[in-house]
Motif scaffolding. Structure first.
Motif, PDB file in Angstrom:
ATOM      1  N   ARG A 184       0.822  -1.204   0.000  1.00 37.40           N
ATOM      2  CA  ARG A 184       0.000   0.000   0.000  1.00 37.40           C
ATOM      3  C   ARG A 184       0.864   1.266   0.000  1.00 37.40           C
ATOM      4  N   GLU A 185       2.092   1.158   0.492  1.00 37.80           N
ATOM      5  CA  GLU A 185       3.055   2.255   0.385  1.00 37.80           C
ATOM      6  C   GLU A 185       4.179   1.780  -0.539  1.00 37.80           C
ATOM      7  N   PRO A 186       4.072   2.069  -1.834  1.00 39.34           N
ATOM      8  CA  PRO A 186       5.048   1.527  -2.801  1.00 39.34           C
ATOM      9  C   PRO A 186       6.502   1.861  -2.468  1.00 39.34           C
ATOM     10  N   SER A 187       6.735   3.018  -1.839  1.00 41.13           N
ATOM     11  CA  SER A 187       8.110   3.404  -1.543  1.00 41.13           C
ATOM     12  C   SER A 187       8.680   2.649  -0.350  1.00 41.13           C
ATOM     13  N   ALA A 188       7.800   2.024   0.462  1.00 46.80           N
ATOM     14  CA  ALA A 188       8.264   1.286   1.643  1.00 46.80           C
ATOM     15  C   ALA A 188       7.402   0.042   1.839  1.00 46.80           C
ATOM     16  N   PRO A 189       7.532  -0.938   0.953  1.00 51.44           N
ATOM     17  CA  PRO A 189       6.712  -2.153   1.072  1.00 51.44           C
ATOM     18  C   PRO A 189       7.044  -2.935   2.348  1.00 51.44           C
ATOM     19  N   LEU A 190       6.038  -3.641   2.849  1.00 57.23           N
ATOM     20  CA  LEU A 190       6.188  -4.377   4.106  1.00 57.23           C
ATOM     21  C   LEU A 190       5.982  -5.865   3.844  1.00 57.23           C
ATOM     22  N   LEU A 191       6.889  -6.675   4.358  1.00 53.07           N
ATOM     23  CA  LEU A 191       6.774  -8.125   4.275  1.00 53.07           C
ATOM     24  C   LEU A 191       6.706  -8.678   5.687  1.00 53.07           C
ATOM     25  N   MET A 192       5.649  -9.413   5.985  1.00 55.70           N
ATOM     26  CA  MET A 192       5.484  -9.985   7.322  1.00 55.70           C
ATOM     27  C   MET A 192       5.446 -11.503   7.215  1.00 55.70           C
ATOM     28  N   LEU A 193       6.248 -12.151   8.056  1.00 55.65           N
ATOM     29  CA  LEU A 193       6.308 -13.601   8.130  1.00 55.65           C
ATOM     30  C   LEU A 193       5.925 -14.003   9.554  1.00 55.65           C
ATOM     31  N   ALA A 194       4.988 -14.932   9.697  1.00 53.74           N
ATOM     32  CA  ALA A 194       4.524 -15.294  11.037  1.00 53.74           C
ATOM     33  C   ALA A 194       4.258 -16.786  11.112  1.00 53.74           C
ATOM     34  N   ARG A 195       4.424 -17.338  12.322  1.00 52.01           N
ATOM     35  CA  ARG A 195       4.129 -18.758  12.549  1.00 52.01           C
ATOM     36  C   ARG A 195       2.633 -19.026  12.474  1.00 52.01           C
ATOM     37  N   LEU A 224      -1.490 -11.728  13.749  1.00 50.28           N
ATOM     38  CA  LEU A 224      -0.347 -12.596  13.484  1.00 50.28           C
ATOM     39  C   LEU A 224       0.420 -12.852  14.787  1.00 50.28           C
ATOM     40  N   GLY A 225       1.022 -14.017  14.876  1.00 52.23           N
ATOM     41  CA  GLY A 225       1.766 -14.375  16.071  1.00 52.23           C
ATOM     42  C   GLY A 225       3.131 -14.958  15.767  1.00 52.23           C
ATOM     43  N   ASP A 226       4.127 -14.562  16.586  1.00 55.42           N
ATOM     44  CA  ASP A 226       5.476 -15.133  16.528  1.00 55.42           C
ATOM     45  C   ASP A 226       6.085 -14.986  15.131  1.00 55.42           C
ATOM     46  N   GLY A 227       6.483 -13.762  14.794  1.00 52.95           N
ATOM     47  CA  GLY A 227       7.014 -13.568  13.449  1.00 52.95           C
ATOM     48  C   GLY A 227       7.955 -12.390  13.323  1.00 52.95           C
ATOM     49  N   GLU A 228       8.190 -11.986  12.068  1.00 51.68           N
ATOM     50  CA  GLU A 228       9.089 -10.885  11.749  1.00 51.68           C
ATOM     51  C   GLU A 228       8.417  -9.970  10.736  1.00 51.68           C
ATOM     52  N   ALA A 229       8.748  -8.666  10.850  1.00 52.85           N
ATOM     53  CA  ALA A 229       8.276  -7.679   9.883  1.00 52.85           C
ATOM     54  C   ALA A 229       9.492  -7.078   9.186  1.00 52.85           C
ATOM     55  N   HIS A 230       9.504  -7.165   7.853  1.00 48.53           N
ATOM     56  CA  HIS A 230      10.615  -6.653   7.056  1.00 48.53           C
ATOM     57  C   HIS A 230      10.113  -5.446   6.248  1.00 48.53           C
ATOM     58  N   ARG A 231      10.803  -4.321   6.377  1.00 51.81           N
ATOM     59  CA  ARG A 231      10.421  -3.133   5.600  1.00 51.81           C
ATOM     60  C   ARG A 231      11.648  -2.563   4.895  1.00 51.81           C
ATOM     61  N   ALA A 232      11.472  -2.343   3.598  1.00 52.62           N
ATOM     62  CA  ALA A 232      12.545  -1.747   2.795  1.00 52.62           C
ATOM     63  C   ALA A 232      12.102  -0.365   2.351  1.00 52.62           C
ATOM     64  N   ASN A 233      12.938   0.648   2.646  1.00 54.20           N
ATOM     65  CA  ASN A 233      12.657   2.020   2.241  1.00 54.20           C
ATOM     66  C   ASN A 233      13.475   2.335   0.994  1.00 54.20           C
ATOM     67  N   GLN A 234      12.786   2.453  -0.141  1.00 48.58           N
ATOM     68  CA  GLN A 234      13.487   2.639  -1.404  1.00 48.58           C
ATOM     69  C   GLN A 234      14.112   4.020  -1.518  1.00 48.58           C
ATOM     70  N   ASP A 235      13.562   5.001  -0.815  1.00 49.20           N
ATOM     71  CA  ASP A 235      14.115   6.360  -0.907  1.00 49.20           C
ATOM     72  C   ASP A 235      15.464   6.475  -0.205  1.00 49.20           C
ATOM     73  N   SER A 236      15.591   5.805   0.947  1.00 46.86           N
ATOM     74  CA  SER A 236      16.838   5.905   1.716  1.00 46.86           C
ATOM     75  C   SER A 236      17.693   4.650   1.626  1.00 46.86           C
TER      76      SER A 236
END
Length: 370
Positions: free
Chosen positions: A180-191, A208-220
């Motif tokens: 939803r935010e193309p410049s900073a997409p979010l990837l969430m992985l959960a058990r 979601l439970g027991d997981g990780e959230a990965h965010r990449a900021n394309q601008d920075s």
């Protein structure tokens, strides 16, 4: 009630009931096809369909009653004319004007019923169905997520679950990609994961439970990882609901008192109250349509000689289309300020009524036999 009155009522009421039932079914089938993506969803039950019919019934009745009444007049009284029964009645001293009393009485009852429906049941049904369909869509989202299949029906979201428990719809090994935010997409992985559909409105919450959230900021060019024990993400389904939910008509969801309040509020804040007032007067114009249909349909039916049912169907369709086109034209005159709004929304009824009275006069002068 005289024998003649009962006979004429039978000729009108029986086809009226039949045509209302037929048109109601036709309207529901048409709406069913338009909203089949929702109605035929994986989580929809027969009870849900029953609720859907209850909520839509007042709106469909408002659409079906006028045209069904016009059909009943043209076909019911038209049959009496074609079978020369009206000639026999005239020989007994019963003229065309006397035959108008029955259709007018039924038209008055239908008009009162339609005023009641459009003031209470129709706004209630349309308001209820908006929330009901939103809940159906959320239930379908839950039911449509399958084990090992990427789900992409939510706007800018991709959801994947390795396994889905068929009983409680809990997921294991979940992947959620939020773009939803193309410049900073979010990837969430959960058990684990599940959907909370109890939130009101057009909001779906993923828990979601027991997981990780990965965010990449394309601008920075930065990349961050956050671990979590529990997380909630509101995935809002406005986009998908907007595409799927065909059961919306905002002004028709308001009662007459609410329309007046909205008009007063618009005028107080410098807005335009005309759309709200026009909606109110327009409802009244449609509700009184059975009276004008009785005035116009009766002389057309008793003055008809040939063509049978086909001619009755053609007159009904043409009359109903002409009425709505005229209503629309007069409505625009009112919105443009050329005609007062209350009068503008009754002009179609007035014109049909006057034409009907002229036609009745001509039929009375000519008699039922030519």
């Amino acid at each position: 009630m005289s024998l003649l009155s009962r006979y004429l009522l039978k000729e009108l009421v029986v086809p009226l009931v039949v045509w209302v039932a037929f048109l109601f079914l036709l309207l529901f089938v048409m709406q069913f096809l338009r909203g089949s993506e929702v109605i035929l969803g994986s989580s929809v039950s027969l009870e849900d369909l029953g609720q859907l019919i209850v909520y839509l019934a007042p709106h469909f009745l408002m659409m079906a009653l006028p045209v069904a009444f016009l059909l009943a007049i043209l076909l019911g009284l038209g049959r009496l004319s074609e079978d020369r029964e009206l000639t026999a009645l005239q020989a007994l001293g019963i003229g065309p004007v006397q035959l108008l009393a029955g259709p007018l009485a039924i038209g008055a009852v239908l008009a009162a019923l339609m005023v009641l429906i459009t003031s209470t049941a129709e706004p209630w049904g349309l308001t209820s169905i908006k929330t009901f369909v939103a809940d159906l869509i959320k239930k379908n989202v839950v039911g449509d997520v399958k084990s090992g299949v990427f789900y992409e029906d939510l706007s800018n979201l991709t959801l994947y679950a390795e396994t889905v428990n068929a009983e409680d719809r809990r997921w294991t090994n979940v992947l959620l990609h939020d773009d939803r935010e193309p410049s900073a997409p979010l990837l969430m992985l959960a058990r684990t994961g599940e959907v909370n559909t109890n939130r009101a409105g057009q909001v779906l919450t993923l828990e979601l439970g027991d997981g990780e959230a990965h965010r990449a900021n394309q601008d920075s060019a930065s990349y961050s990882v956050i671990t979590f024990k529990e997380a909630e993400i509101a995935v809002g389904v406005e986009g998908s609901m907007g595409r799927r939910n065909r059961f919306r008509s905002p002004k028709e969801e308001l009662t007459p008192s609410e329309l007046l309040q909205a008009a007063d509020e618009a005028e107080r804040t410098g807005g335009d109250p005309k759309p709200f007032l026009n909606s109110l007067y327009n409802r009244l114009g449609h509700a009184l349509a059975p009276l004008s249909f009785a005035l116009l349909g009766t002389p057309l039916a008793i003055g008809r000689r040939h063509g049978g049912r086909a001619w009755g169907y053609l007159l009904s369709l043409g009359g109903y289309v002409a009425f709505h086109l005229l209503m629309r034209f007069c409505e625009q005159l009112g919105l443009q300020g050329r005609v007062p709004l209350p009068l503008a929304n009754q002009l179609a009824n007035i014109i049909f009524g006057v034409v009907g009275l002229v036609a009745m006069y001509r039929v009375s002068r000519a008699g039922t036999v030519r």
